[in-house]
Design an enzyme around this catalytic site. Structure first.
Site, PDB file in Angstrom:
ATOM      1  N   LYS A 257     -12.287 -20.517   0.700  1.00 51.94           N
ATOM      2  CA  LYS A 257     -13.098 -19.289   0.763  1.00 51.94           C
ATOM      3  C   LYS A 257     -14.794 -20.752   1.493  1.00 51.94           C
ATOM      4  CE  LYS A 257     -10.633 -17.189  -2.779  1.00 51.94           C
ATOM      5  NZ  LYS A 257     -10.366 -17.030  -2.401  1.00 51.94           N
TER       6      LYS A 257
ATOM      7  N   ASP B 286     -13.837 -20.547 -13.446  1.00 55.38           N
ATOM      8  CA  ASP B 286     -13.333 -20.124 -11.744  1.00 55.38           C
ATOM      9  C   ASP B 286     -13.866 -19.470 -11.315  1.00 55.38           C
ATOM     10  OD1 ASP B 286     -11.688 -19.339  -9.771  1.00 55.38           O
ATOM     11  OD2 ASP B 286     -10.568 -18.188 -11.056  1.00 55.38           O
TER      12      ASP B 286
ATOM     13  N   TRP C  78      -7.917 -11.842 -10.873  1.00 54.42           N
ATOM     14  CA  TRP C  78      -7.781 -13.154 -11.533  1.00 54.42           C
ATOM     15  C   TRP C  78      -7.999 -13.907 -12.818  1.00 54.42           C
ATOM     16  CZ3 TRP C  78      -4.752 -14.700  -8.056  1.00 54.42           C
ATOM     17  CH2 TRP C  78      -4.759 -14.119  -6.323  1.00 54.42           C
TER      18      TRP C  78
HETATM   19  N1  PMP Z   1      -9.317 -17.115  -8.581  1.00 54.79           N
HETATM   20  C1  PMP Z   1     -10.390 -16.194  -7.530  1.00 54.79           C
HETATM   21  C2  PMP Z   1     -11.282 -15.519  -7.647  1.00 54.79           C
HETATM   22  C3  PMP Z   1      -9.956 -16.077  -5.846  1.00 54.79           C
HETATM   23  O1  PMP Z   1      -9.971 -15.171  -5.190  1.00 54.79           O
HETATM   24  C4  PMP Z   1      -8.206 -16.746  -6.125  1.00 54.79           C
HETATM   25  C5  PMP Z   1      -7.779 -16.198  -4.588  1.00 54.79           C
HETATM   26  N2  PMP Z   1      -8.068 -15.444  -3.496  1.00 54.79           N
HETATM   27  C6  PMP Z   1      -7.955 -17.816  -7.299  1.00 54.79           C
HETATM   28  C7  PMP Z   1      -8.357 -17.753  -8.144  1.00 54.79           C
HETATM   29  C8  PMP Z   1      -6.142 -18.115  -6.573  1.00 54.79           C
HETATM   30  O2  PMP Z   1      -6.345 -18.761  -5.930  1.00 54.79           O
HETATM   31  P1  PMP Z   1      -5.063 -20.013  -5.366  1.00 54.79           P
HETATM   32  O3  PMP Z   1      -4.710 -18.810  -4.470  1.00 54.79           O
HETATM   33  O4  PMP Z   1      -6.131 -21.167  -4.295  1.00 54.79           O
HETATM   34  O5  PMP Z   1      -4.260 -20.317  -6.302  1.00 54.79           O
END
Ligand code: PMP
Length: 359
Positions: free
Chosen positions: A197, A173, A102
């Site tokens: 989550k 994030d 991410w």
């Molecule tokens: N950052 C983290 C730490 C994540 O775990 C995730 C999704 N698993 C995301 C970003 C992306 O999130 P989204 O699908 O809500 O865009």
């Protein structure tokens, strides 16, 4: 009704109390003769829910007055783009600490629209087994901000202590460990998290952002992508995902009833310690690749040495009502996501299964 032990990484288990409340209120919300989904997002009925949800965020995380609380859409992924668009002036660079997929995506997006630099990475042969020490970060004192991801959902690593960022706004994030431990929000310029989550269903992104940065943010980008537009409209510049915010309200009301973030943190630490200790006890069978100091208390990742053995274990667990344990394809192995709403009883059941498992 038979509910499984749900270890899904996101969307993830929701507190039963939050779901039951939604069930009970579904057809007739507070005597209005309609569900919350059928109310106007500008009417007083939804507005009370919206403000209650914002208030719960403030209350549970002790968000100071210097910061605003927004509910946006597009997931954490949209924030990967909106953060540099808004908060990085033209010609200035931003720093990124990459400790997982991410973080890599956030950096890629930032580079796509301007200058960005990798201030630290813990990648080793394409994989991440740890988070860096604050001293490993090569900071640009002129950076617009320093961005990092507090918990790497896929890798199963987590910052036990957040990086220091003297003189440069710190942006995190926090998608997969928000509300899982106390955080001093005043140290962050911005925290963002997809809801799916620890906060509620997918479709809502929580953004906590310093008001002075909202004001000084760039104005030469589309209005709807400016944080100020949503801040001025209390996140109602367009039709907010009303049901998602309502569910977030239910989840946070549940969290408050459990004693709040400090109390759930203690529960989370116990759940994780129990699971790691079972995995360590049976080191003949289970391998933990993540370095101990970087282990996540939200996402526990392990493997059995071969893909075949991993998948067989996942299959037997699924038969036993333990669902969502297949590791992310990048890492393989197994992963138990033990977010706030995953009850200690579910972790007990998983531990019992893993202790007794014979391939
Ligand atoms: N950052 C983290 C730490 C994540 O775990 C995730 C999704 N698993 C995301 C970003 C992306 O999130 P989204 O699908 O809500 O865009």
């Amino acid at each position: 009704m038979a509910r499984v032990h749900n270890f899904n990484p996101g969307p993830s288990a929701l507190p039963l109390a939050a779901l039951e409340r939604a069930r009970d209120e579904l057809l007739d919300f507070n005597g209005t003769g309609m569900s919350i989904m059928e109310q106007s997002h500008r009417g007083p009925v939804y507005d009370a829910v919206h403000e209650e949800a914002r208030g719960l965020v403030r209350d549970l995380l002790e968000v100071p007055d210097s910061h605003d609380v927004l509910f946006l859409q597009g997931g954490a992924t949209a924030q990967f783009a909106l953060v540099p668009m808004n908060l990085r002036p033209i010609g200035q660079s931003a720093d990124y600490v990459t400790t997982g997929v991410w973080g890599q995506k956030a950096l890629k997006e930032a580079k796509h629209s301007g200058l960005a630099r990798e201030a630290a990475t813990t990648i080793q042969d394409g994989k991440f087994f740890r988070v860096p020490d604050s001293s490993e970060i090569d900071r640009d004192p002129q950076a617009a901000y320093l961005h990092f991801c507090s918990n790497n959902t896929v890798m199963g690593t987590q910052f036990a202590e957040f990086p220091e960022s003297p003189g440069v706004p710190l942006i995190c994030d926090m998608s997969s460990d928000i509300m899982a431990r106390p955080v001093d929000v005043s140290k962050f310029a911005m925290i963002y998290a997809g809801a799916q989550k620890n906060l509620g269903p997918s479709g809502v992104t929580l953004v906590i952002l310093r008001k002075d940065l909202i004001e000084s943010g760039r104005k030469d980008i589309p209005f709807i992508f400016q944080y100020r537009t949503q801040a001025e409209a209390r996140s109602l510049a367009n039709t907010v995902p009303t049901f998602g915010v309502y569910m977030l309200r239910n989840v946070l009301a549940w969290l408050k009833s459990q004693g709040g973030v400090q109390a759930i943190h203690e529960v989370n630490l116990k759940k994780a310690a129990q699971l790691y200790s079972v995995l360590e006890e049976r080191s003949d069978l289970y391998q933990l690749a993540v370095e101990p100091e970087s282990r996540s208390f939200m996402n526990v990742v392990w493997n059995l040495g071969s893909q075949e053995a991993d998948l067989a274990c996942v299959a037997r667990a699924t038969e036993a009502g333990l669902v969502g344990l297949k590791g992310h394809k990048i890492v393989g192995g197994l992963r138990a996501s033990i977010f706030n709403a995953v009850a200690p009883q579910s972790v007990n059941a998983l531990c019992e299964f893993l202790r007794d498992y014979r391939p």
